[in-house]
Design an enzyme around this catalytic site. Structure first.
Site, PDB file in Angstrom:
ATOM      1  N   ASP A 121       0.882  -1.178   0.000  1.00  0.00           N
ATOM      2  CA  ASP A 121       0.000   0.000   0.000  1.00  0.00           C
ATOM      3  C   ASP A 121       0.916   1.223   0.000  1.00  0.00           C
ATOM      4  OD1 ASP A 121      -2.336   1.629   0.363  1.00  0.00           O
ATOM      5  OD2 ASP A 121      -1.847   1.814   2.486  1.00  0.00           O
ATOM      6  N   SER A 122       0.320   2.396  -0.115  1.00  0.00           N
ATOM      7  CA  SER A 122       1.122   3.615  -0.022  1.00  0.00           C
ATOM      8  C   SER A 122       1.631   3.825   1.408  1.00  0.00           C
ATOM      9  CB  SER A 122       0.277   4.807  -0.438  1.00  0.00           C
ATOM     10  OG  SER A 122      -0.832   4.921   0.429  1.00  0.00           O
ATOM     11  N   CYS A 124      -4.364  -1.535  -1.965  1.00  0.00           N
ATOM     12  CA  CYS A 124      -4.579  -0.097  -2.114  1.00  0.00           C
ATOM     13  C   CYS A 124      -5.516   0.103  -3.299  1.00  0.00           C
ATOM     14  CB  CYS A 124      -3.228   0.572  -2.374  1.00  0.00           C
ATOM     15  SG  CYS A 124      -3.356   2.326  -2.770  1.00  0.00           S
ATOM     16  N   GLU A 153      -2.442   8.450   8.595  1.00  0.00           N
ATOM     17  CA  GLU A 153      -0.976   8.404   8.570  1.00  0.00           C
ATOM     18  C   GLU A 153      -0.369   9.164   9.751  1.00  0.00           C
ATOM     19  OE1 GLU A 153       1.212   6.675   6.516  1.00  0.00           O
ATOM     20  OE2 GLU A 153      -0.486   5.680   5.551  1.00  0.00           O
ATOM     21  N   CYS A 189     -11.012   2.784   0.234  1.00  0.00           N
ATOM     22  CA  CYS A 189      -9.599   3.096   0.477  1.00  0.00           C
ATOM     23  C   CYS A 189      -9.217   2.241   1.670  1.00  0.00           C
ATOM     24  CB  CYS A 189      -9.433   4.578   0.803  1.00  0.00           C
ATOM     25  SG  CYS A 189      -7.781   5.005   1.396  1.00  0.00           S
ATOM     26  N   THR A 190      -8.092   1.557   1.579  1.00  0.00           N
ATOM     27  CA  THR A 190      -7.764   0.601   2.644  1.00  0.00           C
ATOM     28  C   THR A 190      -7.389   1.285   3.959  1.00  0.00           C
ATOM     29  OG1 THR A 190      -5.537   0.438   1.718  1.00  0.00           O
ATOM     30  CG2 THR A 190      -7.120  -1.273   1.096  1.00  0.00           C
ATOM     31  N   HIS A 191      -7.190   2.602   3.928  1.00  0.00           N
ATOM     32  CA  HIS A 191      -6.969   3.317   5.192  1.00  0.00           C
ATOM     33  C   HIS A 191      -8.274   3.479   5.978  1.00  0.00           C
ATOM     34  CE1 HIS A 191      -3.146   4.486   3.412  1.00  0.00           C
ATOM     35  NE2 HIS A 191      -2.801   5.138   4.505  1.00  0.00           N
TER      36      HIS A 191
HETATM   37  N1  DGL Z   1      -4.783   3.152   0.944  1.00  0.00           N
HETATM   38  C1  DGL Z   1      -4.897   3.720  -0.365  1.00  0.00           C
HETATM   39  C2  DGL Z   1      -6.184   3.306  -1.019  1.00  0.00           C
HETATM   40  O1  DGL Z   1      -6.715   2.253  -0.713  1.00  0.00           O
HETATM   41  C3  DGL Z   1      -4.696   5.184  -0.582  1.00  0.00           C
HETATM   42  C4  DGL Z   1      -3.940   6.010   0.336  1.00  0.00           C
HETATM   43  C5  DGL Z   1      -3.245   7.165  -0.315  1.00  0.00           C
HETATM   44  O2  DGL Z   1      -3.874   8.156  -0.741  1.00  0.00           O
HETATM   45  O3  DGL Z   1      -2.037   7.060  -0.390  1.00  0.00           O
HETATM   46  O4  DGL Z   1      -6.672   3.982  -1.890  1.00  0.00           O
END
Ligand code: DGL
Length: 271
Positions: free
Chosen positions: A10-11, A73, A155, A187-189
């Site tokens: 992921d990022s 991600c 983050e 979004c996985t966050h």
């Molecule tokens: N976790 C990422 C997703 O699922 C994105 C996070 C980011 O913007 O870096 O889209």
């Protein structure tokens, strides 16, 4: 080959929500997790830039001998899935699992009033990846909302409090008012923000996270391809890497995933 690790990336921290589900369902597998902390966040960046960054991380994972790649991600999936399938699955025989189709499938199964909301990064919303994934479903109304600030809260380790609540309210009130009964956390966050998201959406809206369905896909692919790890003598190895600064990434990864995150190392990735 079966003892090679599953590469998950992921990022930043969001992919840990997917890693959590993979570890729960497949407790014998070795895991190599990378947060592309040198380039986080992906969400506000142009699709072509995200594609390049995501492929660089996956090239590195492939060169380290992973048996499967999990793009944990949504933004990277939207930007790079087609290339990744060609480069790794077709050309190198490494299966690629992503997060958008599993979440879309689960939302379709969950909705009762055929109104589905999607919250995601700007890049994911702009890519139309969820619209495409849901295009073939008849009589489905889709409401999309970009939530650009959410990733930065996660983050920074902020998952509660008045500042987050105010921002979340501005994103989610219009989605709630539209009458969706199912909301894809695209979004996985975002599963790390389910406290505030469920508080604002209420009990009648089902939240769909891709983590669990993606882990089901990982399970299915490893089983079908006969790639499940057979060694039950040695405990599995969990390796965690960041491509940039580890100062906040390492402690937060430990907070979100618990003590199985031991040392977090630097991974050099050439973009
Ligand atoms: N976790 C990422 C997703 O699922 C994105 C996070 C980011 O913007 O870096 O889209």
């Amino acid at each position: 080959m079966d003892s090679a690790p599953i590469g998950i990336f992921d990022s930043g921290l969001g992919g840990l929500t997917v890693a959590r589900s993979v570890i729960d369902k497949l407790p014998h597998e070795n895991i190599m997790y990378v947060g592309d902390t040198a380039n986080t966040p992906y969400g506000p960046k142009p699709v072509a830039t995200v594609r390049k960054m995501a492929l660089s991380v996956m090239d590195e994972l492939a060169s380290r001998g992973v048996k499967m790649l999990v793009i944990a991600c949504n933004t990277a999936t939207a930007a790079a899935l087609r290339d990744a399938r060609e480069r790794y699955e077709v050309d190198a025989g490494i299966p690629v699992v992503e997060v958008i189709q599993p979440a879309a499938r689960k939302a379709v199964a969950a909705t009762r009033n055929r109104k589905v909301g999607i919250i995601a990064t700007e890049a994911t919303v702009l890519s139309g990846a969820y619209r495409d994934a849901l295009a073939a479903v008849p009589d489905l109304e889709i409401v999309q909302q970009a939530c650009p600030e959410f990733v930065s809260f996660v983050e920074r380790g902020i998952t509660t409090g008045p500042e987050l609540l105010e921002v979340a309210r501005s994103y989610l009130e219009p989605v709630k008012a539209s009458g969706v009964d199912t909301l894809i956390l695209g979004c996985t966050h975002y599963p790390l923000l389910t406290g505030v998201i469920s508080y604002l959406m209420g009990d009648n809206v089902t939240l769909v996270s891709s983590a669990e369905s993606t882990a089901n896909d990982v399970y299915a692919q490893l089983t079908k391809r006969d790639l499940l790890r057979t060694d039950r003598e040695q405990p599995p190895k969990y390796e965690f890497f960041g491509t940039g600064s580890l100062d906040s990434f390492a402690p937060l990864a430990r907070r979100f995933l618990g003590p199985i995150v031991g040392e977090v190392e630097r991974m050099e990735v050439t973009n």
